[in-house]
Design a protein around this motif. Structure first.
Motif, PDB file in Angstrom:
ATOM      1  N   ASN A 209       1.224  -1.458  -0.264  1.00  0.00           N
ATOM      2  CA  ASN A 209      -0.260  -0.549  -0.267  1.00  0.00           C
ATOM      3  C   ASN A 209       0.729   1.601   0.196  1.00  0.00           C
ATOM      4  O   ASN A 209       0.907   1.923  -0.461  1.00  0.00           O
ATOM      5  CB  ASN A 209      -0.971   0.175   1.204  1.00  0.00           C
ATOM      6  CG  ASN A 209      -2.110  -0.893   0.947  1.00  0.00           C
ATOM      7  OD1 ASN A 209      -2.678  -1.202  -0.068  1.00  0.00           O
ATOM      8  ND2 ASN A 209      -2.455  -1.827   2.413  1.00  0.00           N
ATOM      9  N   ARG A 332       2.423  -4.468  -9.979  1.00  0.00           N
ATOM     10  CA  ARG A 332       1.040  -2.970  -9.619  1.00  0.00           C
ATOM     11  C   ARG A 332       1.094  -3.663  -8.077  1.00  0.00           C
ATOM     12  O   ARG A 332       0.935  -4.618  -7.456  1.00  0.00           O
ATOM     13  CB  ARG A 332      -0.467  -3.332  -9.717  1.00  0.00           C
ATOM     14  CG  ARG A 332      -0.449  -2.287 -11.732  1.00  0.00           C
ATOM     15  CD  ARG A 332      -1.673  -2.266 -12.112  1.00  0.00           C
ATOM     16  NE  ARG A 332      -2.345  -2.180 -11.252  1.00  0.00           N
ATOM     17  CZ  ARG A 332      -3.761  -0.957 -11.299  1.00  0.00           C
ATOM     18  NH1 ARG A 332      -3.763  -0.882 -12.043  1.00  0.00           N
ATOM     19  NH2 ARG A 332      -4.495  -0.495 -10.922  1.00  0.00           N
ATOM     20  N   ASP A 334      -0.950  -2.968  -6.015  1.00  0.00           N
ATOM     21  CA  ASP A 334      -2.150  -2.622  -5.071  1.00  0.00           C
ATOM     22  C   ASP A 334      -3.044  -4.295  -5.501  1.00  0.00           C
ATOM     23  O   ASP A 334      -3.628  -4.038  -4.972  1.00  0.00           O
ATOM     24  CB  ASP A 334      -3.344  -1.430  -5.900  1.00  0.00           C
ATOM     25  CG  ASP A 334      -4.117  -1.374  -7.873  1.00  0.00           C
ATOM     26  OD1 ASP A 334      -2.577  -2.402  -7.961  1.00  0.00           O
ATOM     27  OD2 ASP A 334      -4.257  -1.200  -7.951  1.00  0.00           O
ATOM     28  N   ILE A 335      -2.632  -4.394  -6.736  1.00  0.00           N
ATOM     29  CA  ILE A 335      -2.503  -5.596  -6.859  1.00  0.00           C
ATOM     30  C   ILE A 335      -1.496  -6.930  -5.710  1.00  0.00           C
ATOM     31  O   ILE A 335      -2.765  -7.665  -4.992  1.00  0.00           O
ATOM     32  CB  ILE A 335      -2.305  -6.546  -8.306  1.00  0.00           C
ATOM     33  CG1 ILE A 335      -3.120  -5.351  -9.150  1.00  0.00           C
ATOM     34  CG2 ILE A 335      -2.525  -8.215  -8.790  1.00  0.00           C
ATOM     35  CD1 ILE A 335      -2.711  -6.076 -10.792  1.00  0.00           C
ATOM     36  N   ALA A 338      -3.787  -6.437  -2.134  1.00  0.00           N
ATOM     37  CA  ALA A 338      -4.876  -6.979  -2.441  1.00  0.00           C
ATOM     38  C   ALA A 338      -4.746  -8.594  -2.165  1.00  0.00           C
ATOM     39  O   ALA A 338      -5.108  -9.026  -1.325  1.00  0.00           O
ATOM     40  CB  ALA A 338      -5.338  -7.453  -3.653  1.00  0.00           C
ATOM     41  N   GLN A 417     -12.412  -9.373  -4.045  1.00  0.00           N
ATOM     42  CA  GLN A 417     -11.498  -8.110  -3.905  1.00  0.00           C
ATOM     43  C   GLN A 417     -10.572  -8.358  -4.730  1.00  0.00           C
ATOM     44  O   GLN A 417     -10.133  -7.186  -5.866  1.00  0.00           O
ATOM     45  CB  GLN A 417     -11.417  -6.932  -2.501  1.00  0.00           C
ATOM     46  CG  GLN A 417     -10.567  -6.748  -2.502  1.00  0.00           C
ATOM     47  CD  GLN A 417     -11.241  -4.986  -3.271  1.00  0.00           C
ATOM     48  OE1 GLN A 417     -13.062  -4.599  -3.030  1.00  0.00           O
ATOM     49  NE2 GLN A 417     -10.578  -4.197  -3.862  1.00  0.00           N
ATOM     50  N   TYR A 418      -9.327  -8.863  -4.826  1.00  0.00           N
ATOM     51  CA  TYR A 418      -8.202  -9.046  -5.156  1.00  0.00           C
ATOM     52  C   TYR A 418      -8.765  -9.361  -7.081  1.00  0.00           C
ATOM     53  O   TYR A 418      -7.879  -8.667  -7.612  1.00  0.00           O
ATOM     54  CB  TYR A 418      -7.992 -10.749  -4.881  1.00  0.00           C
ATOM     55  CG  TYR A 418      -6.224 -11.381  -5.147  1.00  0.00           C
ATOM     56  CD1 TYR A 418      -5.170 -10.856  -5.629  1.00  0.00           C
ATOM     57  CD2 TYR A 418      -6.444 -11.869  -5.856  1.00  0.00           C
ATOM     58  CE1 TYR A 418      -4.355 -11.506  -6.539  1.00  0.00           C
ATOM     59  CE2 TYR A 418      -5.219 -12.911  -7.049  1.00  0.00           C
ATOM     60  CZ  TYR A 418      -4.307 -12.523  -6.948  1.00  0.00           C
ATOM     61  OH  TYR A 418      -3.248 -12.244  -7.479  1.00  0.00           O
ATOM     62  N   ARG A 420     -10.918  -8.694  -8.741  1.00  0.00           N
ATOM     63  CA  ARG A 420     -11.782  -6.783  -8.744  1.00  0.00           C
ATOM     64  C   ARG A 420     -10.647  -6.222  -9.110  1.00  0.00           C
ATOM     65  O   ARG A 420     -10.679  -5.491 -10.216  1.00  0.00           O
ATOM     66  CB  ARG A 420     -12.082  -6.497  -8.139  1.00  0.00           C
ATOM     67  CG  ARG A 420     -13.247  -5.159  -8.646  1.00  0.00           C
ATOM     68  CD  ARG A 420     -14.056  -4.597  -7.214  1.00  0.00           C
ATOM     69  NE  ARG A 420     -15.661  -5.231  -6.804  1.00  0.00           N
ATOM     70  CZ  ARG A 420     -15.517  -5.692  -6.186  1.00  0.00           C
ATOM     71  NH1 ARG A 420     -14.465  -5.772  -4.731  1.00  0.00           N
ATOM     72  NH2 ARG A 420     -16.978  -6.520  -5.742  1.00  0.00           N
ATOM     73  N   VAL A 421      -9.594  -5.790  -8.225  1.00  0.00           N
ATOM     74  CA  VAL A 421      -7.989  -4.977  -8.507  1.00  0.00           C
ATOM     75  C   VAL A 421      -7.518  -5.846 -10.034  1.00  0.00           C
ATOM     76  O   VAL A 421      -7.283  -5.140 -10.353  1.00  0.00           O
ATOM     77  CB  VAL A 421      -7.069  -5.346  -7.127  1.00  0.00           C
ATOM     78  CG1 VAL A 421      -6.188  -5.096  -7.896  1.00  0.00           C
ATOM     79  CG2 VAL A 421      -8.466  -4.735  -6.297  1.00  0.00           C
ATOM     80  N   THR A 424      -9.613  -4.682 -12.835  1.00  0.00           N
ATOM     81  CA  THR A 424      -9.814  -3.447 -13.096  1.00  0.00           C
ATOM     82  C   THR A 424      -8.780  -2.859 -13.557  1.00  0.00           C
ATOM     83  O   THR A 424      -8.289  -1.768 -14.208  1.00  0.00           O
ATOM     84  CB  THR A 424     -10.038  -2.261 -11.198  1.00  0.00           C
ATOM     85  OG1 THR A 424     -10.976  -3.083 -11.119  1.00  0.00           O
ATOM     86  CG2 THR A 424     -10.032  -0.916 -11.518  1.00  0.00           C
ATOM     87  N   SER A 425      -7.122  -3.104 -13.337  1.00  0.00           N
ATOM     88  CA  SER A 425      -6.160  -2.699 -13.623  1.00  0.00           C
ATOM     89  C   SER A 425      -6.162  -3.771 -15.271  1.00  0.00           C
ATOM     90  O   SER A 425      -5.667  -2.804 -16.168  1.00  0.00           O
ATOM     91  CB  SER A 425      -5.067  -4.107 -13.276  1.00  0.00           C
ATOM     92  OG  SER A 425      -4.949  -4.937 -13.526  1.00  0.00           O
ATOM     93  N   GLU A 428      -7.689  -0.359 -17.024  1.00  0.00           N
ATOM     94  CA  GLU A 428      -7.182   0.611 -17.185  1.00  0.00           C
ATOM     95  C   GLU A 428      -6.333   1.016 -17.512  1.00  0.00           C
ATOM     96  O   GLU A 428      -5.965   1.029 -18.567  1.00  0.00           O
ATOM     97  CB  GLU A 428      -6.591   0.664 -15.342  1.00  0.00           C
ATOM     98  CG  GLU A 428      -7.622   1.556 -14.531  1.00  0.00           C
ATOM     99  CD  GLU A 428      -7.186   1.673 -13.023  1.00  0.00           C
ATOM    100  OE1 GLU A 428      -8.181   2.169 -12.193  1.00  0.00           O
ATOM    101  OE2 GLU A 428      -5.563   1.120 -13.127  1.00  0.00           O
TER     102      GLU A 428
END
Length: 512
Positions: A209, A332, A334-335, A338, A417-418, A420-421, A424-425, A428
């Motif tokens: 993070n 990444r 954030d991945i 997660a 959530q994992y 989804r991240v 989402t990546s 993006e």
């Protein structure tokens, strides 16, 4: 005769030795037993701990072991210029941020933000807190040993209901010294090991993070800086346009005084001048607000920001390879954060399941106790105590089962959530790849449009001065040119912002 004398003498000799041994054996036996008990008592705690350690080594922690979920990434990012799978894993995100953004002033701003930014400082403190929490959790796996000493003085009264005999000491002092084994849980079922695993994953998630905050901070500072340069360019265009329109207005007034222009034409010229004038304060307002935004990112009071290269001189990488989509999962932050959250929730399931099994704890102490301080470390003053305790839940009204179900649900939420991240990546990256290509095409088109409108405006005023064309065409060309120049400046800014967004979406910027 010799044999006979030897035979007669032998019983007597044996009898004498047996008598001597019989008289000495009680003392030797008592001494040997005392030594054995002393050795056994002194080593009992160590033997117990050794046996427990051996038992723990052979025990498997309850609960599921973590296995990374199977994720099938696409072969190539949608929106990439080349739709064929790349032959290597080179990516724009592999470059460090100062290799992407070459403006020296921008680099100074980013370096300052990486030290003073409040969000990043908050993330660093959270990492420190997670590291401390791991140390606390991991300490529960080890026994806690403390030393204690006690000194008590007691004075008895001679005039009480039961008087003490003559010669009895009224004041007595008791002393003790001990090494205490405080409550130590025998982690047979792996509850503490799973808790430590979860705390370690939380620490790694906090660190990821922090890297995500660094990536966001680098992109925010660069984006705000490019916005500031674009506003500077807009301000320069507005001032240049105002100067040109004031010259045109002066020309129209001169022609009106000579009878070659009408008052309507004068008013039209004044309208263009006033519209240019009012755009300047609006742009200056945005410039100061953007400077304040950058100052906040830098952890400073609002103030002016020093510029470096102008917007048109900003260097861009010759190519922006996205790399392999599978590499995005490892790059990444954030991945990865997660995933570490998923690891932690998976370990917590083991903590919850361990509540089904007996809870084994050990306490004890080893030391000396004496009523005379001079004999505290001599003589038969040794004391010890060893208390193992086993607690087995029998009836909990479904609390343990519900807790296991709750932790399992949390693990499923972390898995969702994992995933989804990750998705989402991918989106993006694809969005920014498409945007980067299209913005470059738009910028090339608007550059040609501005060049055309500049020539049109020049020719329109030449024809107006020569009296072969009306002022309306010249004013229209001037308005169109002003709007096209502002659009071109914004498009150049958008091209740089898209590069910043792509660099961030690919997971770049946190590398030191």
């Amino acid at each position: 005769m010799k044999k006979m004398s030897g035979a007669n003498a032998s019983p007597a000799g044996r009898s004498h030795q047996e008598d001597t041994g019989a008289n000495a054996s009680p003392a030797r036996s008592a001494s040997a037993i005392a030594r054995s008990l002393k050795i056994w008592r002194s080593h009992q705690l160590m033997i117990t701990i050794t046996l427990i350690a051996g038992l723990l080594i052979g025990c498997r922690a309850v609960g599921p072991n973590y296995n990374r979920p199977t994720i099938k990434p696409p072969d190539v990012f949608r929106g990439a210029a080349d739709r064929t799978p790349p032959t290597d894993s080179a990516s724009l995100a592999d470059l460090k941020w100062f290799e992407v953004f070459k403006d020296e002033r921008l680099q100074e701003l980013i370096r300052t933000a990486l030290v003073e930014n409040y969000d990043l400082r908050d993330a660093v403190v959270r990492v420190d807190a997670a590291r401390a929490n791991l140390g606390i959790t991991r300490a529960d796996q080890s026994p806690t040993i403390a030393a204690s000493t006690d000194l008590t003085t007691l004075r008895s009264s001679r005039s009480g209901a039961f008087p003490f005999p003559q010669g009895f000491e009224q004041r007595r002092t008791f002393g003790s010294v001990a090494v205490n084994l405080l409550s130590f849980e025998v982690d047979v079922w792996g509850r503490l090991r799973r808790a430590t695993e979860a705390a370690r994953a939380d620490l790694l998630a906090s660190e990821e993070n922090r890297k995500a905050v660094v990536t966001t901070l680098v992109s925010d500072v660069a984006g705000a800086y490019f916005n500031l340069l674009e506003l500077d360019m807009e301000l320069a265009i507005a001032r240049r346009t105002l100067s040109t329109r004031e010259e045109s207005l002066q020309l129209i007034r001169n022609r009106e005084r000579g009878g070659l222009a009408t008052l309507l034409e004068v008013r039209q010229g004044e309208q263009l001048v006033q519209s240019a004038e009012q755009s300047i304060p609006a742009i200056e307002q945005l410039i100061e607000q953007t400077e304040n935004q950058i100052s906040l990112l830098l952890g400073r009071n609002p103030g002016a920001i020093t510029r470096g290269r102008p917007l048109t001189d900003q260097e861009q990488p010759p190519s922006v390879p996205p790399g392999l989509p599978s590499a995005l999962l490892e790059r990444r932050p954030d991945i990865r954060a997660a995933e570490q959250t998923l690891v932690a929730t998976n370990a917590i399931i083991g903590v919850a399941k361990a509540a089904y099994f007996p809870h084994i704890s050990l306490t004890g102490f080893l030391g000396s106790l004496s009523s005379q301080l001079s004999n505290l470390f001599t003589g038969p003053t040794g004391v010890w105590q060893f208390v193992p305790q086993v607690t087995q839940p029998i009836f909990t009204a479904g609390r343990i089962r519900s807790n296991v179900e709750l932790t399992t649900a949390h693990e499923q939420l972390a898995l969702i959530q994992y995933e989804r991240v990750i998705q989402t990546s991918f989106r993006e990256v694809s969005d920014t790849l498409v945007q980067y290509q299209k913005v470059r095409e738009i910028r090339a088109t608007r550059e040609r449009l501005v060049s055309t409108l500049q020539d049109r405006s020049r020719l329109s005023y030449m024809r107006y001065r020569g009296g072969v064309d009306t002022l309306l065409n010249a004013l229209d060309a001037d308005r169109d040119l002003f709007g096209a120049e502002l659009d071109l400046a914004q498009t150049r800014r958008n091209e740089l912002l898209t590069l910043v967004q792509l660099y961030r979406a690919l997971g770049g910027g946190w590398q030191q």
